[in-house]
Design a protein around this motif. Structure first.
Motif, PDB file in Angstrom:
ATOM      1  N   THR A 142      46.493  36.279  38.690  1.00  0.00           N
ATOM      2  CA  THR A 142      46.563  36.829  37.338  1.00  0.00           C
ATOM      3  C   THR A 142      47.955  36.731  36.734  1.00  0.00           C
ATOM      4  OG1 THR A 142      46.895  39.055  38.218  1.00  0.00           O
ATOM      5  CG2 THR A 142      44.635  38.405  37.702  1.00  0.00           C
ATOM      6  N   LYS A 143      48.973  36.617  37.553  1.00  0.00           N
ATOM      7  CA  LYS A 143      50.337  36.488  37.023  1.00  0.00           C
ATOM      8  C   LYS A 143      50.615  35.075  36.525  1.00  0.00           C
ATOM      9  CE  LYS A 143      52.594  40.124  39.661  1.00  0.00           C
ATOM     10  NZ  LYS A 143      53.631  40.435  40.650  1.00  0.00           N
ATOM     11  N   ASN A 144      50.179  34.079  37.299  1.00  0.00           N
ATOM     12  CA  ASN A 144      50.452  32.679  36.958  1.00  0.00           C
ATOM     13  C   ASN A 144      49.285  31.979  36.277  1.00  0.00           C
ATOM     14  OD1 ASN A 144      53.090  32.714  38.114  1.00  0.00           O
ATOM     15  ND2 ASN A 144      52.118  32.644  40.121  1.00  0.00           N
ATOM     16  N   ASN A 145      48.178  32.701  36.077  1.00  0.00           N
ATOM     17  CA  ASN A 145      46.988  32.171  35.392  1.00  0.00           C
ATOM     18  C   ASN A 145      46.512  30.845  35.978  1.00  0.00           C
ATOM     19  OD1 ASN A 145      46.730  34.314  33.621  1.00  0.00           O
ATOM     20  ND2 ASN A 145      48.126  33.393  32.151  1.00  0.00           N
ATOM     21  N   ARG A 146      46.245  30.864  37.288  1.00  0.00           N
ATOM     22  CA  ARG A 146      45.756  29.652  37.926  1.00  0.00           C
ATOM     23  C   ARG A 146      44.928  30.014  39.158  1.00  0.00           C
ATOM     24  NH1 ARG A 146      48.872  27.807  42.385  1.00  0.00           N
ATOM     25  NH2 ARG A 146      50.615  29.181  42.788  1.00  0.00           N
ATOM     26  N   ILE A 147      44.061  29.096  39.544  1.00  0.00           N
ATOM     27  CA  ILE A 147      43.271  29.251  40.767  1.00  0.00           C
ATOM     28  C   ILE A 147      44.160  28.884  41.949  1.00  0.00           C
ATOM     29  CG2 ILE A 147      41.333  28.351  42.094  1.00  0.00           C
ATOM     30  CD1 ILE A 147      39.877  27.891  39.470  1.00  0.00           C
ATOM     31  N   ILE A 148      44.221  29.785  42.939  1.00  0.00           N
ATOM     32  CA  ILE A 148      45.030  29.486  44.117  1.00  0.00           C
ATOM     33  C   ILE A 148      44.179  29.093  45.328  1.00  0.00           C
ATOM     34  CG2 ILE A 148      46.967  30.891  43.396  1.00  0.00           C
ATOM     35  CD1 ILE A 148      45.997  32.968  45.483  1.00  0.00           C
ATOM     36  N   TYR A 149      42.882  29.420  45.282  1.00  0.00           N
ATOM     37  CA  TYR A 149      41.993  29.018  46.364  1.00  0.00           C
ATOM     38  C   TYR A 149      40.576  28.973  45.819  1.00  0.00           C
ATOM     39  CZ  TYR A 149      39.786  28.672  50.918  1.00  0.00           C
ATOM     40  OH  TYR A 149      39.052  28.227  51.993  1.00  0.00           O
ATOM     41  N   GLU A 150      39.815  27.967  46.272  1.00  0.00           N
ATOM     42  CA  GLU A 150      38.423  27.823  45.853  1.00  0.00           C
ATOM     43  C   GLU A 150      37.636  27.218  47.001  1.00  0.00           C
ATOM     44  OE1 GLU A 150      37.940  25.494  42.325  1.00  0.00           O
ATOM     45  OE2 GLU A 150      35.842  26.079  42.101  1.00  0.00           O
ATOM     46  N   ASP A 151      36.413  27.726  47.211  1.00  0.00           N
ATOM     47  CA  ASP A 151      35.598  27.206  48.307  1.00  0.00           C
ATOM     48  C   ASP A 151      34.141  27.534  48.050  1.00  0.00           C
ATOM     49  OD1 ASP A 151      34.953  25.974  50.692  1.00  0.00           O
ATOM     50  OD2 ASP A 151      36.193  27.276  51.926  1.00  0.00           O
ATOM     51  N   LYS A 152      33.281  26.899  48.814  1.00  0.00           N
ATOM     52  CA  LYS A 152      31.863  27.241  48.869  1.00  0.00           C
ATOM     53  C   LYS A 152      31.392  27.035  50.287  1.00  0.00           C
ATOM     54  CE  LYS A 152      30.451  23.870  45.952  1.00  0.00           C
ATOM     55  NZ  LYS A 152      29.559  22.994  45.197  1.00  0.00           N
ATOM     56  N   MET A 153      30.585  27.961  50.773  1.00  0.00           N
ATOM     57  CA  MET A 153      30.102  27.888  52.148  1.00  0.00           C
ATOM     58  C   MET A 153      28.773  28.622  52.266  1.00  0.00           C
ATOM     59  SD  MET A 153      32.971  30.454  53.792  1.00  0.00           S
ATOM     60  CE  MET A 153      34.296  29.480  53.186  1.00  0.00           C
ATOM     61  N   ALA A 154      27.952  28.151  53.194  1.00  0.00           N
ATOM     62  CA  ALA A 154      26.641  28.747  53.408  1.00  0.00           C
ATOM     63  C   ALA A 154      26.756  29.988  54.281  1.00  0.00           C
ATOM     64  CB  ALA A 154      25.702  27.736  54.060  1.00  0.00           C
ATOM     65  N   ASN A 155      25.892  30.939  54.040  1.00  0.00           N
ATOM     66  CA  ASN A 155      25.764  32.150  54.856  1.00  0.00           C
ATOM     67  C   ASN A 155      27.092  32.878  55.023  1.00  0.00           C
ATOM     68  OD1 ASN A 155      23.073  31.484  55.254  1.00  0.00           O
ATOM     69  ND2 ASN A 155      23.532  30.331  57.093  1.00  0.00           N
ATOM     70  N   ALA A 156      27.766  33.158  53.946  1.00  0.00           N
ATOM     71  CA  ALA A 156      29.092  33.772  54.039  1.00  0.00           C
ATOM     72  C   ALA A 156      29.181  35.031  53.180  1.00  0.00           C
ATOM     73  CB  ALA A 156      30.168  32.788  53.608  1.00  0.00           C
ATOM     74  N   LYS A 157      30.047  35.921  53.621  1.00  0.00           N
ATOM     75  CA  LYS A 157      30.396  37.114  52.865  1.00  0.00           C
ATOM     76  C   LYS A 157      31.918  37.093  52.733  1.00  0.00           C
ATOM     77  CE  LYS A 157      30.106  42.107  52.877  1.00  0.00           C
ATOM     78  NZ  LYS A 157      29.708  43.307  53.624  1.00  0.00           N
ATOM     79  N   VAL A 158      32.419  37.282  51.520  1.00  0.00           N
ATOM     80  CA  VAL A 158      33.856  37.206  51.262  1.00  0.00           C
ATOM     81  C   VAL A 158      34.294  38.536  50.655  1.00  0.00           C
ATOM     82  CG1 VAL A 158      35.680  35.948  50.070  1.00  0.00           C
ATOM     83  CG2 VAL A 158      33.621  34.735  50.820  1.00  0.00           C
ATOM     84  N   ALA A 159      35.381  39.106  51.204  1.00  0.00           N
ATOM     85  CA  ALA A 159      35.910  40.383  50.716  1.00  0.00           C
ATOM     86  C   ALA A 159      37.422  40.407  50.941  1.00  0.00           C
ATOM     87  CB  ALA A 159      35.256  41.545  51.447  1.00  0.00           C
ATOM     88  N   TRP A 160      38.086  41.327  50.274  1.00  0.00           N
ATOM     89  CA  TRP A 160      39.530  41.484  50.475  1.00  0.00           C
ATOM     90  C   TRP A 160      39.798  42.129  51.824  1.00  0.00           C
ATOM     91  CZ3 TRP A 160      42.795  38.807  47.890  1.00  0.00           C
ATOM     92  CH2 TRP A 160      42.510  38.414  46.580  1.00  0.00           C
ATOM     93  N   TYR A 161      40.732  41.571  52.580  1.00  0.00           N
ATOM     94  CA  TYR A 161      41.199  42.144  53.836  1.00  0.00           C
ATOM     95  C   TYR A 161      42.451  42.977  53.568  1.00  0.00           C
ATOM     96  CZ  TYR A 161      42.516  42.341  58.758  1.00  0.00           C
ATOM     97  OH  TYR A 161      42.844  42.765  60.013  1.00  0.00           O
ATOM     98  N   ASN A 162      43.362  42.410  52.804  1.00  0.00           N
ATOM     99  CA  ASN A 162      44.520  43.123  52.265  1.00  0.00           C
ATOM    100  C   ASN A 162      44.889  42.432  50.954  1.00  0.00           C
ATOM    101  OD1 ASN A 162      46.238  40.904  52.882  1.00  0.00           O
ATOM    102  ND2 ASN A 162      46.615  41.716  54.932  1.00  0.00           N
ATOM    103  N   LYS A 163      46.063  42.697  50.412  1.00  0.00           N
ATOM    104  CA  LYS A 163      46.328  42.177  49.068  1.00  0.00           C
ATOM    105  C   LYS A 163      46.584  40.671  48.997  1.00  0.00           C
ATOM    106  CE  LYS A 163      51.206  43.406  48.819  1.00  0.00           C
ATOM    107  NZ  LYS A 163      52.193  44.165  48.070  1.00  0.00           N
ATOM    108  N   THR A 164      46.817  40.011  50.126  1.00  0.00           N
ATOM    109  CA  THR A 164      47.038  38.561  50.107  1.00  0.00           C
ATOM    110  C   THR A 164      46.138  37.807  51.079  1.00  0.00           C
ATOM    111  OG1 THR A 164      48.800  38.692  51.748  1.00  0.00           O
ATOM    112  CG2 THR A 164      49.466  38.811  49.427  1.00  0.00           C
ATOM    113  N   GLN A 165      45.136  38.475  51.641  1.00  0.00           N
ATOM    114  CA  GLN A 165      44.258  37.834  52.608  1.00  0.00           C
ATOM    115  C   GLN A 165      42.796  38.200  52.344  1.00  0.00           C
ATOM    116  OE1 GLN A 165      45.945  39.291  56.301  1.00  0.00           O
ATOM    117  NE2 GLN A 165      47.190  37.443  56.535  1.00  0.00           N
ATOM    118  N   LEU A 166      41.933  37.236  52.618  1.00  0.00           N
ATOM    119  CA  LEU A 166      40.490  37.440  52.488  1.00  0.00           C
ATOM    120  C   LEU A 166      39.857  37.537  53.871  1.00  0.00           C
ATOM    121  CD1 LEU A 166      39.584  34.732  49.812  1.00  0.00           C
ATOM    122  CD2 LEU A 166      39.779  37.197  49.444  1.00  0.00           C
TER     123      LEU A 166
END
Length: 140
Positions: free
Chosen positions: A83-107
């Protein structure tokens, strides 16, 4: 012979003008995506879930998938927007996955295998993805 040369020159000018316009359009398209919501809507449609990290510097944008019984191997599509630099820093797609925040810089990414062969095996595999280094840290 002169007509042929004139036609060739006119065609070359028209074709070179077309390629320049395409580059300008691409630049304008990038400018309109300074907002993560419009970018997510363009990529995934209207069914998008937004989750900010703890200090709101990144937002996790995920396509909401329907729980279709006919296709248990649903593909999870997502990207992380800075949100600070207005750009995508990571993008992916995967089957059978759940994605959530682990901490402020890790998924935290949890995947489930398609076929579970062992009764003891839960089929789940988790890892932490660091957004800065793009390294995977395997969870025990």
């Amino acid at each position: 012979m002169n007509r042929y040369r004139i036609i060739v020159i006119v065609l070359m000018v028209i074709l070179s003008a077309c390629t320049t316009n395409k580059a300008i359009v691409k630049h304008d398209e990038l400018a309109q995506y300074s907002d993560y919501r419009s970018l997510a809507k363009e990529k995934y449609g209207v069914n998008v879930e937004f989750n900010f990290n703890s200090d709101s510097t990144f937002v996790l944008c995920q396509k909401v998938i329907s729980r279709d019984a006919l296709n248990p191997n649903q593909v999870r599509e997502f990207f992380v927007f800075d949100t600070k630099n207005n750009r995508i820093i990571y993008e992916d797609k995967m089957a059978n996955a759940k994605v959530a925040w682990y901490n402020k810089t890790q998924l935290l990414i949890t995947r489930r295998k398609g076929f579970i062969e062992d009764e003891v095996d839960t089929g789940k595999r988790s890892y932490v993805l660091d957004l800065y280094s793009k390294n995977k840290i395997i969870q025990p």
